[in-house]
Scaffold this motif. Structure first.
Motif, PDB file in Angstrom:
ATOM      1  N   UNK A 296       0.867  -1.177   0.000  1.00 38.51           N
ATOM      2  CA  UNK A 296       0.000   0.000   0.000  1.00 38.51           C
ATOM      3  C   UNK A 296       0.906   1.230   0.000  1.00 38.51           C
ATOM      4  N   UNK A 297       0.666   2.132  -0.936  1.00 39.24           N
ATOM      5  CA  UNK A 297       1.449   3.366  -0.982  1.00 39.24           C
ATOM      6  C   UNK A 297       0.478   4.540  -1.026  1.00 39.24           C
ATOM      7  N   UNK A 298       0.569   5.417  -0.039  1.00 37.37           N
ATOM      8  CA  UNK A 298      -0.265   6.611  -0.053  1.00 37.37           C
ATOM      9  C   UNK A 298       0.539   7.685  -0.783  1.00 37.37           C
ATOM     10  N   UNK A 299       0.055   8.053  -1.966  1.00 33.44           N
ATOM     11  CA  UNK A 299       0.859   8.923  -2.841  1.00 33.44           C
ATOM     12  C   UNK A 299       1.081  10.289  -2.218  1.00 33.44           C
ATOM     13  N   UNK A 300       0.080  10.801  -1.508  1.00 36.37           N
ATOM     14  CA  UNK A 300       0.306  12.038  -0.765  1.00 36.37           C
ATOM     15  C   UNK A 300      -0.716  12.192   0.344  1.00 36.37           C
ATOM     16  N   UNK A 301      -0.237  12.693   1.483  1.00 35.16           N
ATOM     17  CA  UNK A 301      -1.140  13.076   2.569  1.00 35.16           C
ATOM     18  C   UNK A 301      -0.779  14.493   2.955  1.00 35.16           C
ATOM     19  N   UNK A 302      -1.743  15.206   3.505  1.00 40.76           N
ATOM     20  CA  UNK A 302      -1.496  16.589   3.906  1.00 40.76           C
ATOM     21  C   UNK A 302      -1.647  16.707   5.410  1.00 40.76           C
ATOM     22  N   UNK A 303      -0.897  15.860   6.131  1.00 37.27           N
ATOM     23  CA  UNK A 303      -0.992  15.881   7.588  1.00 37.27           C
ATOM     24  C   UNK A 303       0.077  16.788   8.191  1.00 37.27           C
ATOM     25  N   UNK A 304       0.835  17.442   7.333  1.00 38.79           N
ATOM     26  CA  UNK A 304       2.018  18.178   7.765  1.00 38.79           C
ATOM     27  C   UNK A 304       2.183  19.379   6.840  1.00 38.79           C
TER      28      UNK A 304
END
Ligand code: ATP
Ligand code: PLP
Ligand code: MG
Ligand code: MG
Length: 294
Positions: free
Chosen positions: A179-187
Motif C-alpha cells: 500500500x502506498x499513499x501517494x500524498x497526505x497533507x498531515x504536515x
C-alpha cells in the motif's frame, strides 16, 4: 534472452499534454518496460482546460480488445496498471480483466491507482467506491490511493501519521501486499507513506511542497512506483527513486511554467508535465529525498 517486463496500462489518453497513459508510457519505456496502452478515454486535453472534447471507451469496447489480445495469444503480461475509470460497468470489466490476466500469468503484479477524488471531493460516480472496495482492491498487489481515497476505502478520516498507519493496515487486510499513499497533507510538507506485508516494513518520506498545482503527477507516481518496485525489489529504494524523480520533474515543470509563453497559452497548458525535458532524471533519479522507517 530475458524478456523485458511487460505492462498493460489501462488509463486516459490526451492528445495534448500529459495525464494517464501520456504520463505513464514514456517513463516506463525509458526504464526498460514494454508498454501496451489501452486508452480508457481519448480526450483533447485534461479536464482543467476551458473545453474538453473526445470519446469514451465503454466496457464492451474494452471486452472486445481483451478478446483480440487473447485470440492472438498476446495477453501475457508481467504487470497490469490501471488508473482513471469513469463508470461502474468499465470498472467491473477491469475486475474481469485482472482475473483473466492472472489466470494466464499467476505471478502478474496488478498495480491499482484507485482514482476517485482529491481534497475531499469525488470526481467519479459514487457507485465506483464500493466496486473498488469490494471487487478491485482484493485483486490488487499494489494500491496507490491519495489521502482522500484512503479515507473513502477504509471509512476512516485521517489527520495524523498514526491514523494513516491504522488505515493502511485496514487496507492491507482487504488484500494488497503493498500500500502506498501517494500524498497526505498531515504536515506542512506532503507526506508519502508506503507499507508492505512482505517484510512488514512501513516507511514515510516528506516532500517539500512546490507552490503550484500539477496534473498528471498522481498518474506518474503510480507508473514510477510500479517500475522502481520491480527494479529495486524493496519498498524503501522504490519509494525514494519514485519521489526523487517526481520532485525533479515537478521542479522543472514549475521553472518552465514561469518562462516566456505565447499570450494565448492557458494556465493549464503552462503547467503540463515536462517529461521529455526530464528524460535524464527519469533514467537516473537523484538521492536528495530519503525515506524514514516508521
Ligand atoms: P491520485 O489522485 O492520482 O491518486 P495524488 O492526489 O496523490 O494521487 P498528487 O497530489 O499529484 O496525486 O501527488 C502525487 C505525487 O506528486 C506526490 O507524491 C508528490 O511527489 C508529487 N507532488 C504533487 N504535487 C506536488 C507539489 N505541489 N509539490 C511537490 N510535490 C508534489
Ligand atoms: N485523467 C484525466 C482525463 C484528467 O483530466 C486528469 C486530471 O485532470 C487525470 C487523469 C488525473 O491526473 P492526476 O495524475 O493529477 O491525478
Ligand atoms: Mg492530490
Ligand atoms: Mg490521479
Amino acid at each position: 534472452v530475458k524478456q523485458p517486463p511487460h505492462v498493460l496500462s489501462v488509463q486516459s489518453h490526451v492528445v495534448s499534454g500529459y495525464v494517464g497513459n501520456k504520463s505513464a508510457t514514456f517513463p516506463l519505456q525509458l526504464l526498460g518496460f514494454e508498454v501496451d496502452p489501452i486508452n480508457s478515454v481519448q480526450l483533447t486535453n485534461h479536464t482543467g482546460y476551458k473545453c474538453v472534447k473526445g470519446q469514451v471507451l465503454d466496457s464492451n469496447d474494452l471486452g472486445e480488445l481483451m478478446v483480440g489480445l487473447r485470440e492472438n495469444d498476446l495477453d501475457h503480461y508481467s504487470h497490469l496498471l490501471t488508473g482513471y475509470a469513469g463508470s461502474a460497468s468499465f470498472l467491473k470489466t477491469i475486475a474481469k480483466l485482472v482475473t483473466d490476466l492472472k489466470k494466464k500469468n499467476p505471478s502478474l503484479i496488478y498495480v491499482c491507482d484507485p482514482v476517485m477524488g482529491d481534497n475531499g471531493k469525488m470526481y467519479v460516480p459514487n457507485e465506483l467506491l464500493e466496486i473498488y472496495r469490494d471487487d478491485i482492491i482484493p485483486l490488487a498487489d499494489i494500491v496507490t490511493p491519495n489521502q482522500f481515497e484512503l479515507e473513502l476505502l477504509t471509512g476512516r478520516k485521517v489527520n495524523n501519521i498514526t491514523n494513516v498507519q491504522e488505515a493502511i493496515k485496514e487496507l492491507h487486510a482487504k488484500g494488497p501486499q503493498t500500500v502506498v499513499i501517494s500524498s497526505t497533507e498531515i504536515d506542512k510538507n506532503l507526506t508519502t507513506v508506503a507499507s508492505t506485508l512482505k517484510d512488514g516494513v512501513m516507511i514515510k518520506l516528506e516532500i517539500p511542497r512546490l507552490p503550484a498545482a500539477f496534473t498528471g503527477s498522481g498518474d506518474l507516481f503510480a507508473a514510477l512506483f510500479l517500475a522502481h518496485s520491480h527494479l529495486q525489489g524493496s519498498i524503501k529504494p522504490a519509494l525514494e527513486k519514485t519521489v526523487n524523480t517526481l520532485y525533479e520533474v515537478l521542479k522543472k515543470t514549475h521553472e518552465y511554467s514561469k518562462g516566456p509563453h505565447e499570450d494565448s497559452a492557458q494556465s493549464a497548458k503552462k503547467i503540463e508535465l515536462r517529461l521529455i525535458e526530464s528524460k535524464k532524471v527519469i533514467e537516473n533519479p537523484g538521492t536528495e529525498l530519503v525515506a524514514e522507517i516508521l
